[in-house]
Design an enzyme around this catalytic site. Sequence first.
Site, PDB file in Angstrom:
ATOM      1  CG  ASP A 255      -2.253  -0.671   0.950  1.00  0.00           C
ATOM      2  OD1 ASP A 255      -2.510  -1.052  -0.202  1.00  0.00           O
ATOM      3  OD2 ASP A 255      -3.036  -0.838   1.909  1.00  0.00           O
ATOM      4  N   GLY A 299      -2.107  -0.940  -8.853  1.00  0.00           N
ATOM      5  CA  GLY A 299      -0.975  -0.036  -9.021  1.00  0.00           C
ATOM      6  C   GLY A 299       0.110  -0.203  -7.989  1.00  0.00           C
ATOM      7  CE  LYS A 300      -2.698  -1.841  -3.053  1.00  0.00           C
ATOM      8  NZ  LYS A 300      -3.443  -2.685  -2.076  1.00  0.00           N
ATOM      9  CB  VAL A 301       3.216  -5.654  -7.417  1.00  0.00           C
ATOM     10  CG1 VAL A 301       4.315  -6.602  -7.896  1.00  0.00           C
ATOM     11  CG2 VAL A 301       3.192  -5.607  -5.896  1.00  0.00           C
TER      12      VAL A 301
END
Length: 349
Positions: A255, A299-301
Amino acid sequence: MEQGIRKEELLNAPVRHIDIKQLNIVPLIDQMADTAFQARNLARAASILDLMQQDKECAVILTLAGSLISAGLKQVIIDMLDNHMVDAIVSTGANIVDQDFFEALGFQHYKGTPFIDDAILRDMHVDRIYDTYIDEDDLRVCDETMGKIADSMQPGAYSSREFIIEMAKYIEANNLDKNSIVYKAYEKGVPIFCPAFSDCSAGFGLVHHQWHNPDNHVAIDSVKDFRELTKVKIENDKTGIFMIGGGVPKNFTQDIVVAAEVLGYEDVSMHTYAVQITVADERDGALSGSTLKEASSWGKVDTVYEQMVFAEATVAMPLIAGYAYHKRNWEGRTAKNFNAMLDKESVSA
């Protein structure tokens, strides 16, 4: 098992921690890359962890969930800290407090069996984690020690990272076992965050502390934890995550990309590298088994260097970490010392 068994008979075979330094497993893992199923996945995960070591701009974040230290993985993590293979840790409180700090106090975990009457264990003050035993009386000492540390601090709100630094100072001041994740991270400037810090012996100690100091006490600010780890991402944009298990540590760490965007850093990168070891199933929609590709939708990894390994942590983690250790691409990595940066921010704040 006979009801007449003595407690000393149950607590007589300590868990021994795996030493990845003793055996070069690189050839084995390289062979696994040409096999199938989880062996091939594990080999690719090991190569990605090695890429994190090769990329000197990358900050490596290790996340820990599940009962890992009690199961013999403490030394694996200490060896990674010792050799600058890890720059930040996000963990459950149990691994850091009830297990690592617990052992720093001089206590041990013991080999046991799941095939026993748990009512007998309860009567003897023996706690069971599947096939591992812990002396409940020793755990109470750990609870009390956490309360003593809180009593010694200036009242106020602290991140779990700041409190864990005080735990390391307690180890040092009382000449306790320094072969500890808590102490080694402190020595290397590696921040440890426990977003759910009260869900362990820390909670019992802090409850006792606050109960007896209702108007002037120490409190843990989990939002400060989030802000501090997000600050690490902002200061060091390229990041890789090595996730053992899932849960809060996994989500908390993923996050920080979104948190940085919320703070106005729109050009922040997704986590460049990501590896997760888990036995959870993605089909129930729960976080622990959700794939890293799914995390990309948030949109994190990034999806170029990501790998899920569906395996039990005590088997897979030493293999993956051991591979990266013996490849020795951590040589030349320097300590990022994020603790110093975060401590400076706390003072200025």
